[in-house]
Design an enzyme around this catalytic site. Sequence first.
Site, PDB file in Angstrom:
ATOM      1  N   TYR A  50       0.829  -1.214   0.000  1.00  0.00           N
ATOM      2  CA  TYR A  50       0.000   0.000   0.000  1.00  0.00           C
ATOM      3  C   TYR A  50       0.866   1.268   0.000  1.00  0.00           C
ATOM      4  O   TYR A  50       0.346   2.367  -0.212  1.00  0.00           O
ATOM      5  CB  TYR A  50      -0.932   0.063   1.228  1.00  0.00           C
ATOM      6  CG  TYR A  50      -1.909  -1.070   1.404  1.00  0.00           C
ATOM      7  CD1 TYR A  50      -2.155  -1.996   0.393  1.00  0.00           C
ATOM      8  CD2 TYR A  50      -2.606  -1.230   2.603  1.00  0.00           C
ATOM      9  CE1 TYR A  50      -3.059  -3.043   0.576  1.00  0.00           C
ATOM     10  CE2 TYR A  50      -3.513  -2.257   2.790  1.00  0.00           C
ATOM     11  CZ  TYR A  50      -3.730  -3.171   1.786  1.00  0.00           C
ATOM     12  OH  TYR A  50      -4.621  -4.197   1.988  1.00  0.00           O
ATOM     13  N   HIS A  90       0.368 -11.651   2.185  1.00  0.00           N
ATOM     14  CA  HIS A  90      -0.698 -10.853   1.559  1.00  0.00           C
ATOM     15  C   HIS A  90      -1.563 -11.660   0.583  1.00  0.00           C
ATOM     16  O   HIS A  90      -2.775 -11.499   0.537  1.00  0.00           O
ATOM     17  CB  HIS A  90      -0.082  -9.634   0.861  1.00  0.00           C
ATOM     18  CG  HIS A  90      -1.035  -8.504   0.704  1.00  0.00           C
ATOM     19  ND1 HIS A  90      -0.647  -7.188   0.780  1.00  0.00           N
ATOM     20  CD2 HIS A  90      -2.373  -8.471   0.491  1.00  0.00           C
ATOM     21  CE1 HIS A  90      -1.716  -6.418   0.606  1.00  0.00           C
ATOM     22  NE2 HIS A  90      -2.770  -7.173   0.428  1.00  0.00           N
TER      23      HIS A  90
HETATM   24  C1  1BO Z   1      -3.475  -5.559  -3.753  1.00  0.00           C
HETATM   25  C2  1BO Z   1      -4.080  -5.377  -2.407  1.00  0.00           C
HETATM   26  C3  1BO Z   1      -5.333  -6.150  -2.168  1.00  0.00           C
HETATM   27  C4  1BO Z   1      -6.011  -5.918  -0.826  1.00  0.00           C
HETATM   28  O1  1BO Z   1      -5.164  -5.916   0.275  1.00  0.00           O
END
Ligand code: 1BO
Length: 272
Positions: free
Chosen positions: A47, A105
């Site tokens: 982010y 992630h």
């Molecule tokens: C690419 C980020 C997706 C949500 O965290």
Amino acid sequence: MLFVEANGAKIPAIGLGTWELRGRTCARIVEQALRLGYRHIDTAQIYENEREVGEGVRSSHVRRDDVFITTKVWTTHFAPHDLERSAKESLVKLRMSEVDLLLLHWPNAHVPLEETLGALAHVKKQGLARHIGVSNFTVALIEQAVALCSEPLVCDQVEYHPYLDQTKVHDACKKAGMALVAYSPIAKGSIKTDAALARIGGSYGKTAAQVCLRWLVQQNVVAIPRTSKVERLSQNIDIFDFVLADADMAEISAMASAKGRLTDFGFAPKWD
Ligand code: 1BO
């Protein structure tokens, strides 16, 4: 504020999502959220706002120990040494000695999951993260991860809102003692104009978005709505003074459709 307990973690049920918040806007909204009573902020390396999240936490003057901070390691850093370096970089940017929760992630099929989880568990044992977990994992991946990881995984963070059925993932989380953390919990804003949710909200004196967040929390799900508007921040945590009736819960759960997913990428796993 309610908490969701999962494998030793106590996660505030509503957090502030910061995906796509950048610069001054991000720092200011984090600060405001904490001043309004939020105690959970969600960020990620990708982010590019960890520095601003840290700034917002410090300028709020809320004690660091009272705030639950989650960050995430991006998939290109899943080789063991990269993962550890990446976690340390996140802490430098946040100017914190540890995060409360560190997540993978997205799954990355190109690096053996066992190696990545070994590194994640090692980072936890070093004290860089109080808890660890995953994000965007399917049922099969949750089961593999739980079997392979030497430390408890406390959550799977996935897209979840009334338009997307996540029953299978939620059941897998419950079975593993993990929390489901919902990102895009108000379906990137489209819930706000949903007529059925607005009608249900009318009988409780709440907005459609508040009904939606309450529906999540009432399932013992953690929700991390994002907003850059201060007035929405207050509305999103003003959901702890009412209880949705069973019939309303069921009506909202029946809204899901096969086309409900809003976040998908070429590298995503084959969803359940
Ligand atoms: C690419 C980020 C997706 C949500 O965290």
